[in-house]
Write an enzyme that holds these catalytic residues in place. Structure first.
Site, PDB file in Angstrom:
ATOM      1  N   GLY A  71      33.865  76.527  29.625  1.00 57.73           N
ATOM      2  CA  GLY A  71      32.968  76.800  30.747  1.00 57.73           C
ATOM      3  C   GLY A  71      32.657  78.281  30.895  1.00 57.73           C
ATOM      4  O   GLY A  71      31.522  78.662  31.201  1.00 57.73           O
ATOM      5  N   ALA A 200      35.374  70.845  28.599  1.00 58.35           N
ATOM      6  CA  ALA A 200      36.071  69.590  28.272  1.00 58.35           C
ATOM      7  C   ALA A 200      37.363  69.389  29.063  1.00 58.35           C
ATOM      8  O   ALA A 200      37.705  68.272  29.423  1.00 58.35           O
ATOM      9  CB  ALA A 200      36.380  69.559  26.771  1.00 58.35           C
ATOM     10  N   CYS A 325      42.649  80.674  38.590  1.00 56.04           N
ATOM     11  CA  CYS A 325      42.575  82.081  38.199  1.00 56.04           C
ATOM     12  C   CYS A 325      42.943  82.962  39.377  1.00 56.04           C
ATOM     13  O   CYS A 325      43.475  84.041  39.213  1.00 56.04           O
ATOM     14  CB  CYS A 325      41.157  82.444  37.755  1.00 56.04           C
ATOM     15  SG  CYS A 325      40.312  81.100  36.994  1.00 56.04           S
TER      16      CYS A 325
HETATM   17  N1  PLP Z   1      33.400  77.248  36.305  1.00 54.63           N
HETATM   18  C1  PLP Z   1      34.124  76.524  37.165  1.00 54.63           C
HETATM   19  C2  PLP Z   1      33.472  75.991  38.405  1.00 54.63           C
HETATM   20  C3  PLP Z   1      35.479  76.269  36.915  1.00 54.63           C
HETATM   21  O1  PLP Z   1      36.183  75.548  37.778  1.00 54.63           O
HETATM   22  C4  PLP Z   1      36.056  76.787  35.731  1.00 54.63           C
HETATM   23  C5  PLP Z   1      37.495  76.607  35.455  1.00 54.63           C
HETATM   24  O2  PLP Z   1      38.332  76.676  36.340  1.00 54.63           O
HETATM   25  C6  PLP Z   1      35.242  77.516  34.842  1.00 54.63           C
HETATM   26  C7  PLP Z   1      33.915  77.728  35.161  1.00 54.63           C
HETATM   27  C8  PLP Z   1      35.772  78.063  33.565  1.00 54.63           C
HETATM   28  O3  PLP Z   1      35.871  77.052  32.583  1.00 54.63           O
HETATM   29  P1  PLP Z   1      36.834  77.233  31.326  1.00 54.63           P
HETATM   30  O4  PLP Z   1      38.234  77.139  31.838  1.00 54.63           O
HETATM   31  O5  PLP Z   1      36.477  76.097  30.414  1.00 54.63           O
HETATM   32  O6  PLP Z   1      36.534  78.546  30.716  1.00 54.63           O
END
Ligand code: PLP
Length: 388
Positions: A71, A200, A325
């Site tokens: 993401g 994923a 995070c």
């Molecule tokens: N965007 C949102 C809304 C998310 O909840 C997250 C992950 O917590 C991300 C982006 C980031 O995705 P990824 O962990 O696959 O990098």
């Protein structure tokens, strides 16, 4: 002690069927999809099937899907891709004040490079007002980025309405749908988006793989330069097992989404009502109805989220105090602050996110354990004593 995992929004366990589908791609079908011999071409054919499957889930064409490392990359790709292609110093981007860091930090970076970023406020439920989007569009606006559903409070944004506004104004529209793909409908035409990010590991697939939908005709520079993979838009040898895992996760989601959303909504409401009934001075954060089927976010007065989280952990219950995070930092959540929660309520927040293996029994266990933890913490709380 049996572990109760209630942090599916941070990540989901990889579904056993997904693991099973991935395994042959480490050892048997290990060829590089960019080669022309049969063992590479077999892998290539299988990842193309995944592309079709994703396209089918979100109502796009196959060639509008680009595989990414998750993401975060999809968000970076969408925002920098548009900014560096159709934008220049002084170009304008509209976003919300509750985006995930993957969007917020990328836009901060663009801001330092001369782009003008407007951060729209949200209401007490975390909703963006489409009229605010409309009012803020100028002749310099090149992009709007508003998330489909918020990862902390679960509020589902009025994306289709904003999509219409973006289309009328001729402005590109990106949505971060990391928390929604595979959980609620995410048809790109119904939403009216030009770019959509997915990951994923939020839908029982593996970590480190995702995709970006790029509507045909969207002007985008290549994100990673190198080989010719993904029509030159995103170079790098394919993560074949990961992509296969994503495909299997999407297949399972398609089969189970409607029923699972209903089941989770029921459990979610049971948890919300139970917590509000059993613990006084508690409020639900996020919209009561327009919310993800699996999200519960509460603020408990006179106690800190971290203390509740650690005490729940001692009981084998995994929850989060904000986004994964953010939970290693002691700053109150930017999402709750944007919803104008007083800092002390933002500090006292907990997020439960339910998933495929959540049972009524587990909800019952939280409802039994958390009130006791809160009572214990409040008995020690200087905050409460100072209230008299
Ligand atoms: N965007 C949102 C809304 C998310 O909840 C997250 C992950 O917590 C991300 C982006 C980031 O995705 P990824 O962990 O696959 O990098």
């Amino acid at each position: 002690m049996k572990r109760v995992y209630l942090d599916y929004a941070a990540t989901t366990p990889t579904h056993p069927e997904v693991v099973k589908a991935m395994l042959p791609y480490f050892t048997e079908v290990f060829g590089n999809p960019s080669t022309i011999y049969s063992c590479g071409q077999e892998a290539k054919g299988d990842i193309e099937d995944v592309r079709t499957r994703i396209a089918n889930l979100i109502g796009s064409r196959d060639e509008e899907i680009v595989f990414t490392s998750g993401g975060t990359e999809a968000d970076n790709f969408a925002l920098k891709g548009v900014a560096f292609t159709v934008g220049s110093e002084g170009s304008h981007v509209i976003t919300s004040s509750i985006e995930h860091h993957a969007v917020a930090e990328t836009l901060k970076f663009l801001g330092r490079r001369g782009f003008k970023i407007t951060y729209l406020p949200v209401d007490e439920y975390g909703l963006v007002n489409p009229d605010d989007v409309k009012k803020n569009i100028t002749d310099k606006t090149i992009l709007i980025s508003i998330m489909h559903a918020n990862n902390e409070v679960g509020t589902i944004e009025p994306i289709a309405e904003i999509g219409k506004i973006a289309k009328e104004a001729g402005v590109y529209f990106h949505t971060d749908a990391v928390q929604t793909v595979g959980h609620i409908p995410t048809d790109v035409d119904e939403l009216g988006v030009d770019l959509l990010s997915m990951s994923a590991h939020k839908l029982y697939g593996p970590k480190g793989v995702g995709a970006l939908y790029i509507r045909k005709g969207t002007k985008m520079v290549s994100f990673l330069h190198g080989g010719e993979q993904e029509w030159g838009r995103r170079a790098g040898t394919y993560n074949v097992p990961g992509i296969i895992g994503l495909g299997k996760a999407v297949e399972l989601a398609q089969q189970e989404m409607t029923e699972e959303a209903e089941r989770l909504t029921h459990l979610r409401d049971q948890l919300i009502n139970g917590l509000l009934e059993r613990i006084d001075h508690t409020r639900l954060n996020g919209h009561p109805q327009k919310r993800l089927p699996n999200n519960v976010n509460i603020s408990v007065d006179f106690v800190e989220g971290e203390s509740m989280c650690l005490n729940l952990d001692l009981e084998g219950i995994c929850v989060s105090t904000g986004s994964a995070c953010a939970s290693s930092s002691l700053e109150p959540s930017h999402v709750l602050l944007a919803m104008e929660l007083p800092p002390e309520q933002a500090y006292g927040s907990l997020r439960f996110s339910l998933g495929k293996w959540t049972t009524e029994e587990e909800i019952g266990r939280v409802l039994e354990v958390l009130p006791q933890i809160v009572a214990r913490l409040r008995a020690m709380s200087p905050l409460l004593r100072s209230q008299g």
